[in-house]
Design an enzyme around this catalytic site. Structure first.
Site, PDB file in Angstrom:
ATOM      1  N   HIS A  31      48.645 129.728  62.175  1.00 33.94           N
ATOM      2  CA  HIS A  31      47.576 130.623  61.406  1.00 33.94           C
ATOM      3  C   HIS A  31      47.775 130.312  59.746  1.00 33.94           C
ATOM      4  O   HIS A  31      47.883 130.927  59.532  1.00 33.94           O
ATOM      5  CB  HIS A  31      48.886 131.911  61.833  1.00 33.94           C
ATOM      6  CG  HIS A  31      49.167 132.987  63.464  1.00 33.94           C
ATOM      7  ND1 HIS A  31      49.993 132.783  63.618  1.00 33.94           N
ATOM      8  CD2 HIS A  31      48.081 133.001  63.345  1.00 33.94           C
ATOM      9  CE1 HIS A  31      50.356 132.941  65.217  1.00 33.94           C
ATOM     10  NE2 HIS A  31      48.473 133.307  64.974  1.00 33.94           N
ATOM     11  N   HIS A  57      41.209 137.747  60.046  1.00 38.08           N
ATOM     12  CA  HIS A  57      41.679 138.291  60.540  1.00 38.08           C
ATOM     13  C   HIS A  57      43.701 138.192  60.786  1.00 38.08           C
ATOM     14  O   HIS A  57      44.379 139.265  60.699  1.00 38.08           O
ATOM     15  CB  HIS A  57      40.941 138.442  62.167  1.00 38.08           C
ATOM     16  CG  HIS A  57      41.847 137.240  63.307  1.00 38.08           C
ATOM     17  ND1 HIS A  57      41.256 136.069  62.994  1.00 38.08           N
ATOM     18  CD2 HIS A  57      42.827 137.248  63.519  1.00 38.08           C
ATOM     19  CE1 HIS A  57      41.679 135.140  63.128  1.00 38.08           C
ATOM     20  NE2 HIS A  57      42.956 135.699  63.978  1.00 38.08           N
ATOM     21  N   GLN A  80      52.215 127.067  78.669  1.00 38.27           N
ATOM     22  CA  GLN A  80      50.761 127.331  78.595  1.00 38.27           C
ATOM     23  C   GLN A  80      50.943 128.003  79.950  1.00 38.27           C
ATOM     24  O   GLN A  80      49.581 128.418  80.130  1.00 38.27           O
ATOM     25  CB  GLN A  80      50.401 126.275  77.656  1.00 38.27           C
ATOM     26  CG  GLN A  80      51.065 126.189  76.747  1.00 38.27           C
ATOM     27  CD  GLN A  80      50.023 126.702  75.482  1.00 38.27           C
ATOM     28  OE1 GLN A  80      48.505 127.093  76.164  1.00 38.27           O
ATOM     29  NE2 GLN A  80      50.843 127.482  74.822  1.00 38.27           N
TER      30      GLN A  80
HETATM   31  C1  LIG Z   1      48.204 127.512  71.873  1.00 40.46           C
HETATM   32  O1  LIG Z   1      49.154 128.284  72.513  1.00 40.46           O
HETATM   33  C2  LIG Z   1      49.024 129.727  71.963  1.00 40.46           C
HETATM   34  C3  LIG Z   1      47.774 130.485  71.060  1.00 40.46           C
HETATM   35  C4  LIG Z   1      47.981 131.177  70.893  1.00 40.46           C
HETATM   36  C5  LIG Z   1      48.985 132.003  71.355  1.00 40.46           C
HETATM   37  C6  LIG Z   1      49.717 132.851  70.487  1.00 40.46           C
HETATM   38  N1  LIG Z   1      50.353 133.834  70.549  1.00 40.46           N
HETATM   39  O2  LIG Z   1      49.661 135.550  69.407  1.00 40.46           O
HETATM   40  C7  LIG Z   1      50.735 135.201  68.510  1.00 40.46           C
HETATM   41  C8  LIG Z   1      52.266 136.342  68.459  1.00 40.46           C
HETATM   42  O3  LIG Z   1      53.207 135.611  68.100  1.00 40.46           O
HETATM   43  C9  LIG Z   1      51.846 136.472  70.465  1.00 40.46           C
HETATM   44  N2  LIG Z   1      53.494 136.964  71.159  1.00 40.46           N
HETATM   45  C10 LIG Z   1      54.910 136.071  70.150  1.00 40.46           C
HETATM   46  C11 LIG Z   1      55.692 135.845  71.502  1.00 40.46           C
HETATM   47  C12 LIG Z   1      56.576 135.748  70.907  1.00 40.46           C
HETATM   48  O4  LIG Z   1      55.693 136.701  72.200  1.00 40.46           O
HETATM   49  C13 LIG Z   1      54.959 138.249  72.948  1.00 40.46           C
HETATM   50  C14 LIG Z   1      54.998 139.301  73.335  1.00 40.46           C
HETATM   51  C15 LIG Z   1      53.602 138.284  70.999  1.00 40.46           C
HETATM   52  C16 LIG Z   1      50.077 131.503  71.540  1.00 40.46           C
HETATM   53  C17 LIG Z   1      49.922 130.601  72.096  1.00 40.46           C
HETATM   54  O5  LIG Z   1      51.206 129.969  72.983  1.00 40.46           O
HETATM   55  C18 LIG Z   1      52.552 130.808  72.978  1.00 40.46           C
HETATM   56  C19 LIG Z   1      52.060 131.297  74.606  1.00 40.46           C
HETATM   57  C20 LIG Z   1      52.629 130.615  75.364  1.00 40.46           C
HETATM   58  C21 LIG Z   1      53.846 129.351  74.407  1.00 40.46           C
HETATM   59  C22 LIG Z   1      53.869 129.996  73.031  1.00 40.46           C
HETATM   60 MG   LIG Z   2      46.707 137.508  64.555  1.00 42.20          MG
HETATM   61 ZN   LIG Z   3      44.550 135.040  65.111  1.00 43.88          ZN
END
Ligand SMILES: COc1ccc(/C=N/OC[C@H](O)CN2C[C@@H](C)O[C@@H](C)C2)cc1OC1CCCC1
Ligand SMILES: [Mg+2]
Ligand SMILES: [Zn+2]
Length: 352
Positions: A83, A123, A302
């Protein structure tokens, strides 16, 4: 003093110019832009898009104040693996490309486009590289400030607008009070909608909303005007709903990119999640899902992310703008297959 072509001084201006020729393309390599802009991908991408869309003239923006704001905004993104300001640049460029789809040729006003690009750029500003749930569980100041509700998203909005109060960063000084109010209203709506806990609600409404838009689009096509492809939405509320979905799509667009780009984002998000897991482990807290580096199955995670979240969302979007987002669906499919292949390979390796 004149402003550099891409908003920031760089010894690699020729190379950056070559990359920026692809600013309208889904395949732009944002990591190369970051390297050749001296780590100013957000500033150079936003400045290039604003110039290309003539927003500087349309809203009588002082180029210097725009640069001042963008450089300050960029410096308020933290040095976290995922981020960071490159993610903001990536999402900003993605929404710029989505807005170029012919279906939206006559859909949004210049002010709505300005607001959408601004929302994308701000954002995740000052994101600390941990989830909302972690901030809540660790009694963080931010969770206290925002009463456990969309904590990160509220914080990024507050930081971004605070920076705008700075006299020499106020690039929207020549907007009318009404325009500033609308820009603020749309940006708040869009950034709050990037909270992943809102994903279910977006998926609930997207189906019926898009069906109603397609119905209206068909009616327009009877007028055999050249723009029968474009979606015309009379209500600002409906246009903002579309922009909300668009930013959410851009925020979850990593699996829609070429594998070589996508895997870099996977490495980064897993670094960020595993670092959070390390902090949870050493604090004796329960370790969040997908945050335990000792039990991580990155490929499976993933595939789950694609199947449960990204593919269904992008299928809805691609249906609305058919045939314009087929490349994204194709990349999602080939990327998922690649991860499935990694898993099948892994098991046969174990058998040898
Ligand atoms: C390229 O892979 C990704 C690219 C963006 C994101 C963005 N995620 O959103 C950010 C928040 O942290 C959202 N979650 C955090 C989590 C611990 O609990 C969820 C309920 C909320 C996630 C990705 O892969 C993740 C999912 C599967 C492997 C890791
Ligand atoms: Mg965000
Ligand atoms: Zn974002």
């Amino acid at each position: 003093d004149t402003i550099p072509r891409f908003g920031t001084e760089t010894p690699h201006e020729a190379k950056l110019a070559e990359l920026m020729d692809n600013i309208d393309a889904w395949g732009l390599n944002i990591f190369d832009v970051h390297n050749y802009s001296q780590s100013h991908s957000l500033t150079s991408v936003m400045y290039t898009i604003f110039k290309k869309r003539n927003l500087i003239e349309t809203f009588r923006i002082s180029p210097q104040k725009l640069i001042n704001y963008l450089v300050t905004l960029e410096s308020h993104y933290l040095d976290v693996p995922y981020h960071c300001s490159i993610h903001a640049a990536d999402v900003t460029q993605a929404i710029h490309v989505l807005l170029l789809i012919p279906s939206f040729e006559n859909t949004f006003t210049d002010l709505e486009i300005l607001a959408a690009l601004f929302a994308a750029a701000i954002h995740d500003v000052d994101h600390p590289g941990v989830t909302n749930q972690y901030l809540i569980n660790s009694d963080n100041e931010l969770a206290l400030m925002y009463n456990d509700t969309s904590v990160l998203e509220n914080h990024s909005l507050a930081v971004a607008f605070k920076l705008l109060q700075n006299e020499d960063c106020d690039f929207i000084e020549n907007l009318s009070d009404e325009q500033r109010k609308i820009l603020r209203q749309i940006s708040i709506d869009m950034v709050l909608a990037t909270d992943m806990s809102k994903h279910g609600a977006i998926m609930q409404t997207i189906q019926s909303f898009h069906q109603s838009l397609k119905a209206k689009q068909c009616k327009d096509s009877n007028s055999n005007s050249s723009t029968n492809d474009s979606l015309v939405l009379t209500e600002q509320k409906e246009r903002v709903q579309l922009l909300r979905e668009m930013l959410h799509c851009a925020d979850l667009s990593n699996p829609t990119k070429h594998l070589s780009i996508y895997t870099q984002w996977v490495d980064r998000i897993m670094d960020e999640f595993h670092y959070q897991g390390d902090r949870e482990r050493s604090a004796g807290m329960p370790i969040s899902p997908m945050c335990n580096r000792r039990t991580a199955d990155i490929e499976m995670a993933q595939i789950g992310f694609i199947q449960a979240i990204v593919e269904p969302l992008w299928q809805m979007w691609a249906q609305l703008v058919y045939p314009h987002c087929q490349q994204m669906l194709d990349n999602i499919d080939s990327n998922r297959q690649w991860y499935e292949y990694q898993i099948s390979n892994r098991s046969s390796r174990n058998n040898t």
